[in-house]
Design an enzyme around this catalytic site. Structure first.
Site, PDB file in Angstrom:
ATOM      1  N   ASP A  33       0.835  -1.032   0.056  1.00 21.20           N
ATOM      2  CA  ASP A  33      -0.191   0.049   0.054  1.00 21.20           C
ATOM      3  C   ASP A  33       1.005   1.363   0.185  1.00 21.20           C
ATOM      4  O   ASP A  33       1.794   1.378   0.554  1.00 21.20           O
ATOM      5  CB  ASP A  33      -0.861  -0.034   1.243  1.00 21.20           C
ATOM      6  CG  ASP A  33      -2.223   0.437   0.970  1.00 21.20           C
ATOM      7  OD1 ASP A  33      -2.403   1.758   0.326  1.00 21.20           O
ATOM      8  OD2 ASP A  33      -3.408  -0.184   0.986  1.00 21.20           O
ATOM      9  N   THR A  74      -7.112   3.580  -2.716  1.00 17.63           N
ATOM     10  CA  THR A  74      -6.720   2.182  -2.312  1.00 17.63           C
ATOM     11  C   THR A  74      -7.699   1.372  -2.789  1.00 17.63           C
ATOM     12  O   THR A  74      -7.401   0.326  -3.458  1.00 17.63           O
ATOM     13  CB  THR A  74      -6.708   2.216  -0.748  1.00 17.63           C
ATOM     14  OG1 THR A  74      -5.652   3.075  -0.191  1.00 17.63           O
ATOM     15  CG2 THR A  74      -6.422   0.894  -0.218  1.00 17.63           C
ATOM     16  N   ASN A  95     -12.593   4.943  -2.355  1.00 17.89           N
ATOM     17  CA  ASN A  95     -13.081   4.115  -1.248  1.00 17.89           C
ATOM     18  C   ASN A  95     -14.389   4.343  -0.678  1.00 17.89           C
ATOM     19  O   ASN A  95     -14.962   3.420  -0.144  1.00 17.89           O
ATOM     20  CB  ASN A  95     -11.823   4.809  -0.117  1.00 17.89           C
ATOM     21  CG  ASN A  95     -10.565   4.481  -0.433  1.00 17.89           C
ATOM     22  OD1 ASN A  95     -10.027   3.558  -1.115  1.00 17.89           O
ATOM     23  ND2 ASN A  95      -9.578   5.401   0.305  1.00 17.89           N
ATOM     24  N   LYS A 156      -6.661  -4.046   6.294  1.00 16.43           N
ATOM     25  CA  LYS A 156      -7.889  -3.394   5.871  1.00 16.43           C
ATOM     26  C   LYS A 156      -8.900  -4.203   5.309  1.00 16.43           C
ATOM     27  O   LYS A 156      -8.500  -5.148   4.632  1.00 16.43           O
ATOM     28  CB  LYS A 156      -7.541  -2.332   4.655  1.00 16.43           C
ATOM     29  CG  LYS A 156      -6.514  -1.383   5.102  1.00 16.43           C
ATOM     30  CD  LYS A 156      -6.248  -0.296   3.857  1.00 16.43           C
ATOM     31  CE  LYS A 156      -5.263   0.743   3.965  1.00 16.43           C
ATOM     32  NZ  LYS A 156      -4.748   1.723   3.072  1.00 16.43           N
ATOM     33  N   ASP A 157     -10.174  -3.787   5.524  1.00 18.55           N
ATOM     34  CA  ASP A 157     -11.294  -4.699   5.122  1.00 18.55           C
ATOM     35  C   ASP A 157     -11.293  -4.827   3.390  1.00 18.55           C
ATOM     36  O   ASP A 157     -11.304  -5.815   2.857  1.00 18.55           O
ATOM     37  CB  ASP A 157     -12.625  -4.203   5.472  1.00 18.55           C
ATOM     38  CG  ASP A 157     -12.655  -2.782   5.519  1.00 18.55           C
ATOM     39  OD1 ASP A 157     -12.783  -2.246   4.272  1.00 18.55           O
ATOM     40  OD2 ASP A 157     -12.948  -2.097   6.538  1.00 18.55           O
ATOM     41  N   ARG A 158     -11.328  -3.340   2.768  1.00 14.79           N
ATOM     42  CA  ARG A 158     -11.337  -3.294   1.381  1.00 14.79           C
ATOM     43  C   ARG A 158     -10.267  -4.147   0.852  1.00 14.79           C
ATOM     44  O   ARG A 158     -10.524  -4.696  -0.317  1.00 14.79           O
ATOM     45  CB  ARG A 158     -11.563  -1.865   0.976  1.00 14.79           C
ATOM     46  CG  ARG A 158     -10.219  -0.957   1.460  1.00 14.79           C
ATOM     47  CD  ARG A 158     -10.447   0.508   1.165  1.00 14.79           C
ATOM     48  NE  ARG A 158      -9.533   1.363   1.592  1.00 14.79           N
ATOM     49  CZ  ARG A 158      -9.478   1.953   2.659  1.00 14.79           C
ATOM     50  NH1 ARG A 158     -10.376   1.997   3.496  1.00 14.79           N
ATOM     51  NH2 ARG A 158      -8.612   2.842   3.051  1.00 14.79           N
ATOM     52  N   ASP A 345      -0.992  -0.293  -4.873  1.00 16.06           N
ATOM     53  CA  ASP A 345      -2.433   0.363  -5.247  1.00 16.06           C
ATOM     54  C   ASP A 345      -2.187   1.661  -5.646  1.00 16.06           C
ATOM     55  O   ASP A 345      -3.083   2.207  -6.345  1.00 16.06           O
ATOM     56  CB  ASP A 345      -3.452  -0.008  -4.252  1.00 16.06           C
ATOM     57  CG  ASP A 345      -2.895   0.681  -2.735  1.00 16.06           C
ATOM     58  OD1 ASP A 345      -1.764   0.985  -2.845  1.00 16.06           O
ATOM     59  OD2 ASP A 345      -3.525   0.899  -1.792  1.00 16.06           O
ATOM     60  N   HIS A 346      -1.204   2.475  -5.282  1.00 20.27           N
ATOM     61  CA  HIS A 346      -0.827   3.637  -5.538  1.00 20.27           C
ATOM     62  C   HIS A 346       0.449   4.236  -5.178  1.00 20.27           C
ATOM     63  O   HIS A 346       0.902   3.390  -4.424  1.00 20.27           O
ATOM     64  CB  HIS A 346      -2.225   4.731  -5.145  1.00 20.27           C
ATOM     65  CG  HIS A 346      -2.430   4.555  -3.751  1.00 20.27           C
ATOM     66  ND1 HIS A 346      -1.543   5.194  -2.675  1.00 20.27           N
ATOM     67  CD2 HIS A 346      -3.396   3.837  -2.960  1.00 20.27           C
ATOM     68  CE1 HIS A 346      -2.012   4.749  -1.463  1.00 20.27           C
ATOM     69  NE2 HIS A 346      -3.063   4.074  -1.735  1.00 20.27           N
ATOM     70  N   HIS A 478      -2.808  10.965  -1.438  1.00 23.54           N
ATOM     71  CA  HIS A 478      -2.548  10.471  -2.926  1.00 23.54           C
ATOM     72  C   HIS A 478      -3.794  10.576  -3.592  1.00 23.54           C
ATOM     73  O   HIS A 478      -4.760  11.245  -3.107  1.00 23.54           O
ATOM     74  CB  HIS A 478      -1.951   9.010  -2.997  1.00 23.54           C
ATOM     75  CG  HIS A 478      -2.787   8.144  -1.998  1.00 23.54           C
ATOM     76  ND1 HIS A 478      -3.972   7.493  -2.593  1.00 23.54           N
ATOM     77  CD2 HIS A 478      -2.642   7.918  -0.873  1.00 23.54           C
ATOM     78  CE1 HIS A 478      -4.521   6.872  -1.610  1.00 23.54           C
ATOM     79  NE2 HIS A 478      -3.693   6.956  -0.584  1.00 23.54           N
TER      80      HIS A 478
END
Length: 542
Positions: A33, A74, A95, A156-158, A345-346, A478
């Site tokens: 991440d 994310t 998000n 993180k859940d996502r 992711d970024h 970001h």
């Protein structure tokens, strides 16, 4: 003639029945991440031989891989990696996002129809139901008639839920109050025994029981600014951003502080090892898939910015943790039996204070909504037509525009004309009508790829390079199209992967079709990417 017929039958049997389709026993997709591409080389001299250096020396590195949509957030990044698609198609437009018709804000994985499994509270009321396309993990499940196992892991859940797809074996994320990995009733009604056993070890408390000291002598951290910069944020209970940190005090004050230290990554990779053992991943002839998000790099980066010693130490410790994880896979699954890819992711911008101190372009984005609404009220006679600037987009109150019969084209034109005059803005575009704008083609394409008509704002804003939301007086964020946010690492290593590198421009959306090609399975349903043929052709002997 009989001999010729027999030879033909034998030859046909050789091509159709005697050779078994070759696939790796396990695919591991690691998303670090907020990892800027340059971190691979910025800290290179201090990395161990078994982590990032091993991937670069044994694997295949794609040095010019970019995000090809906006915003660079994310949830969008994880989804785009594993779908090979973009928000316009897969539907994960941020998000969180605002639903155009209702004006309601929706978190990407919220699901009120399910319950938490493994802890109290609502942290487990999550599922992938908002995801509109299949993932490469879904396609593996379909291709193997659901015999291939898929497990998603993250703090993180996502970042666990979206990569694991719609029907995985399991997806797990951290519940901060309990310090346990949890799931939801979307997946199962109770935790597997191996997850419960892992939780019983109380590793978060153990990892946060001492001090956070630098892994190496602090004078070796030459790629960072001094250990007390004014643009750095503070860990809970800390009086200044200076090593060593009292982890026990931080954890006692705020359980989420684990996420802002390198030990959140340690916890994640130890849980990933437990998943490999607990689900027997890579232990038979049917390919399995493990998705891992290392999220502490993001939390730490947001807190202190890319130039802090804290971030450098997080990456050196992640490198050490990755080395141990790869060694574990070598022993458990077998070196050469698993395929791993690592991406991000970024990226992230430099802290505003750092940029200003370094005489680089920077600034803060001011609150624009009130000024815009005053302008629109003068033009249309209605208050509060613009409801939000979230995701660098302007959202309008659709109920008001319909009630007052406001022409949307006129409303958008007035909005664009007003925003064009604001000094912190480079470009403004009507997302549904890109042909009318003067936005450069590359940025225009990214906006179009990121625009979901039901989940995105009508107007897209592009801020100046180096400009951050005023919320980030310390640390960073970001979301932009600039290379510091969109240039990401991509390395493949392991099963049949040739050693090498390419500087050809590639995109995040090329990862999933490359894995599909290597596994000989269908691409995800909304995939717009292309296989990286400099890898696949070498494996296929072309």
């Amino acid at each position: 003639m009989k001999k010729l017929a027999l030879f033909s039958l034998l030859l046909a049997g050789f091509f159709t029945g005697s050779a078994q389709l070759e696939r790796p026993k396990l695919v591991v997709g690691i998303v670090v991440d907020q990892m800027r591409w340059d971190y691979l080389y910025r800290y290179y001299d201090l990395y161990s031989d078994g982590g990032f250096k091993r991937m670069l020396s044994e694997g295949y590195s794609c040095g010019n891989t970019f995000i090809n949509y906006l915003p660079s957030y994310t949830a969008v990044g994880h989804t785009s990696i594993f779908t090979g698609s973009v928000p316009a198609i897969h539907g994960i437009a941020g998000n969180s996002w605002i639903i155009t018709k209702t004006g309601k804000s929706t978190y990407c994985t919220d699901d009120s129809t399910v319950q938490t499994v493994g802890a109290g509270g609502d942290a487990g009321k999550m599922s992938p139901r908002n995801l509109l396309a299949t993932t490469i993990t879904d396609e593996l499940r379909l291709a193997t008639n659901f015999q291939g196992k898929v497990v998603g892991v993250s703090l993180k859940d996502r970042a666990s839920i979206l990569p694991a797809g719609h029907n995985p074996t399991g997806a797990y994320w951290l519940d901060d109050p309990s310090g346990h990995f949890i799931t939801s009733t979307y997946y199962k009604n109770e935790l597997p025994g191996w997850v419960s056993s892992f939780n019983q070890q109380q590793l978060p408390e153990k990892l946060m029981s001492g001090q956070w000291k630098t892994l190496l002598p602090i004078d070796e951290y030459t790629q960072s600014t001094k250990d007390d910069a004014p643009w750095e944020g503070l860990l809970p209970a800390a009086k200044s951003p200076v090593f060593p940190y009292d982890l026990k005090a931080a954890y006692a004050k705020d359980k989420e502080s684990l996420r802002e230290t390198p030990f959140g990554n340690t916890l994640t990779l130890k849980f990933a090892e437990a998943a490999v053992a607990g689900e027997a991943l890579g232990q038979d002839n049917v390919t399995d898939f493990l998705t891992i998000n290392c999220a502490s790099t993001d939390y730490s980066g947001h807190l202190v910015g890319p130039n802090a010693i804290e971030v450098e130490d997080v990456y050196l410790r992640l490198d050490k943790d990755l080395s141990e994880f790869f060694t574990y896979l070598d022993k458990k699954v077998g070196k050469g039996n698993y395929l791993v890819f690592l991406s991000a992711d970024h990226g992230a911008a430099h802290a505003q204070g750092f940029m200003e101190h370094s005489k680089m372009p920077t600034g803060f984005i001011t609150s624009l909504r009130s000024g815009l609404n005053k302008d629109l009220q003068q033009k249309f006679g209605v208050e509060n037509l613009a409801t939000s600037f979230s995701n660098e987009q302007v959202h309008f109150n659709q109920a008001l525009t319909e009630a007052h019969n406001i022409d949307m084209d006129a409303l958008k034109k007035e909005t664009i004309d007003y925003l064009h005059l604001q000094p912190e803005i480079s470009f403004v575009m009507d997302a549904a009508n890109p042909g009318r704008s003067g936005v450069p083609e590359k940025i225009k394409e990214m906006i179009v790829n990121g625009y979901n008509k039901e989940r995105s704002g009508a107007i897209k804003i592009v801020y100046n390079s180096g400009f951050l939301d005023s919320h980030y007086k310390t640390g960073t964020t970001h979301g932009s199209w600039y290379t510091y946010d969109t240039h990401i690492p991509l390395i493949f290593m392991g099963w049949k992967i040739p050693h090498g590198e390419t500087n050809k421009t590639l995109h995040m959306t090329d990862i999933a079709p490359t894995i599909a090609a290597l596994l000989h399975i269908q691409m995800p349903s909304g995939c717009i990417g292309d296989p990286i043929t400099s890898i696949t052709d070498q494996i296929n002997g072309k």
